[in-house]
Design an enzyme around this catalytic site. Structure first.
Site, short mmCIF file in Angstrom:
data_model
loop_
_atom_site.label_atom_id
_atom_site.label_comp_id
_atom_site.label_asym_id
_atom_site.label_seq_id
_atom_site.Cartn_x
_atom_site.Cartn_y
_atom_site.Cartn_z
N ASP A 116 -1.85 -13.18 9.06
CA ASP A 116 -1.39 -12.78 11.26
C ASP A 116 -1.57 -14.37 11.72
OD1 ASP A 116 0.34 -10.45 10.76
OD2 ASP A 116 -0.77 -9.39 12.06
N THR A 135 -1.10 7.25 -0.86
CA THR A 135 -2.39 7.72 -1.50
C THR A 135 -3.16 6.05 -1.19
OG1 THR A 135 -1.54 5.93 -2.84
CG2 THR A 135 -0.89 8.38 -3.81
N ASP A 157 -6.41 -10.42 11.36
CA ASP A 157 -6.41 -10.33 10.28
C ASP A 157 -5.43 -11.64 10.02
OD1 ASP A 157 -3.23 -10.19 8.69
OD2 ASP A 157 -3.11 -8.19 9.33
N ARG A 198 0.98 -1.10 0.10
CA ARG A 198 0.12 0.00 0.44
C ARG A 198 0.89 1.03 -0.21
NH1 ARG A 198 -5.62 1.15 2.94
NH2 ARG A 198 -5.61 -0.49 3.10
N1 URA Z 1 -7.43 -8.34 5.77
C1 URA Z 1 -7.16 -9.04 6.76
O1 URA Z 1 -6.49 -9.78 7.12
N2 URA Z 1 -8.34 -8.63 8.29
C2 URA Z 1 -9.38 -8.06 7.88
O2 URA Z 1 -9.90 -8.19 8.58
C3 URA Z 1 -9.16 -7.20 6.44
C4 URA Z 1 -8.62 -7.69 5.62
#
Ligand code: URA
Length: 209
Positions: free
Chosen positions: A203, A108, A200, A104
Site C-alpha cells: 500500500d 486454511t 503495509d 491467502r
Molecule cells: N506485510 C506488510 O506489508 N507489512 C507487514 O507488517 C507484514 C506483512
C-alpha cells in the site's frame, strides 16, 4: 546452514528510518525502497565469483578482475517485491526477472500460488527472491518452494524488515537459504503486521489503502 545477515550499513539504516516513518509519502517511500535495494544488492553480490583478465592501462599491462559470468535471477513476490526490482537491476542489469504471486486461502490461511513465471534456465541461475516484509514467512517459504520445485538450486532471500517468526520459518523449512535483511524487528502483532515495521509495504509503495 544459511546465513542471516542484517545489513547495518549507516546509509541503509538512515534510509530505513525514513521508510518506516508514517509521515513519508508514496513518492519518497518508493524512491527510498529503490535506494535501499541498490545498497543491499551491493552486499548480496559480495560472493560473486571473479576471473582474472589481462588489460592495458595507459601506464602498463596489468592483471585485473571481472565478474565471471554467473547467471542471476531476481524474483519479486507480487506485489510489494516489485518495489525492490529496479534498485537491484541498477547493479546487476543482466539479471533476468521472474515473478511469483500468492493469495491467502480464506479457510486454511495458507498461501496458494496463482502466478509463476521464471527464466527458462532455472537450474543454472542463482536466484534472489524479493519480499520487503518477512512477516510469518508464509509467502517467502512458498516462493522458495515454487522455485525449488522448478529446479532452482541456489536461492537467496532479500527483505527490508523481518519478524523473528518469519526468519525462524525460513531457517527451519529452507536451512540452506541465506537471508539478507535491513532490519530484524521485535514481533508480529495480532493482525500480522511487523512491529514496529513500516505498515503495509504494498500500500505504501503503490499509494493504495
Ligand atoms: N506485510 C506488510 O506489508 N507489512 C507487514 O507488517 C507484514 C506483512
Amino acid at each position: 546452514m544459511g546465513k542471516i545477515l542484517v545489513l547495518d550499513h549507516p546509509l541503509i539504516q538512515h534510509k530505513l528510518t525514513f521508510i518506516r516513518n508514517v509521515e513519508t509519502g508514496t513518492k519518497e517511500f518508493r524512491e527510498l525502497v529503490d535506494e535501499v535495494s541498490t545498497l543491499m544488492a551491493f552486499e548480496i553480490t559480495r560472493d560473486l565469483p571473479l576471473r582474472e583478465v589481462q588489460i592495458n592501462t595507459p601506464v602498463r599491462e596489468a592483471k585485473s578482475f571481472v565478474i565471471s559470468g554467473k547467471k542471476l535471477g531476481v524474483v519479486p513476490i507480487l506485489r510489494a517485491g516489485l518495489g525492490m526490482v529496479e534498485g537491484i537491476l541498477k547493479l546487476i542489469p543482466a539479471a533476468k526477472v521472474g515473478h511469483v504471486g500468492f493469495y491467502r486461502d480464506p479457510e486454511t490461511l495458507k498461501p496458494v500460488e496463482y502466478y509463476v513465471k521464471l527464466p527458462s534456465d532455472v537450474e543454472e541461475r542463482e536466484f534472489i527472491i524479493l519480499d520487503p516484509m518477512l512477516a510469518t514467512g508464509g509467502s517467502a517459504s512458498a516462493a522458495i518452494k515454487a522455485l525449488k520445485s522448478r529446479g532452482a538450486k541456489q536461492i537467496k532471500l532479500m527483505c527490508l524488515v523481518a519478524a523473528p517468526e518469519g526468519v525462524s520459518k525460513i531457517t527451519v523449512e529452507h536451512p540452506e537459504v541465506d537471508i539478507y535483511l535491513a532490519a530484524l524487528d521485535e514481533s508480529l502483532n495480532e493482525k500480522g503486521y511487523i512491529v514496529p515495521g513500516l505498515g503495509d509495504a504494498g500500500d505504501r509503495l503503490f499509494g493504495t489503502k
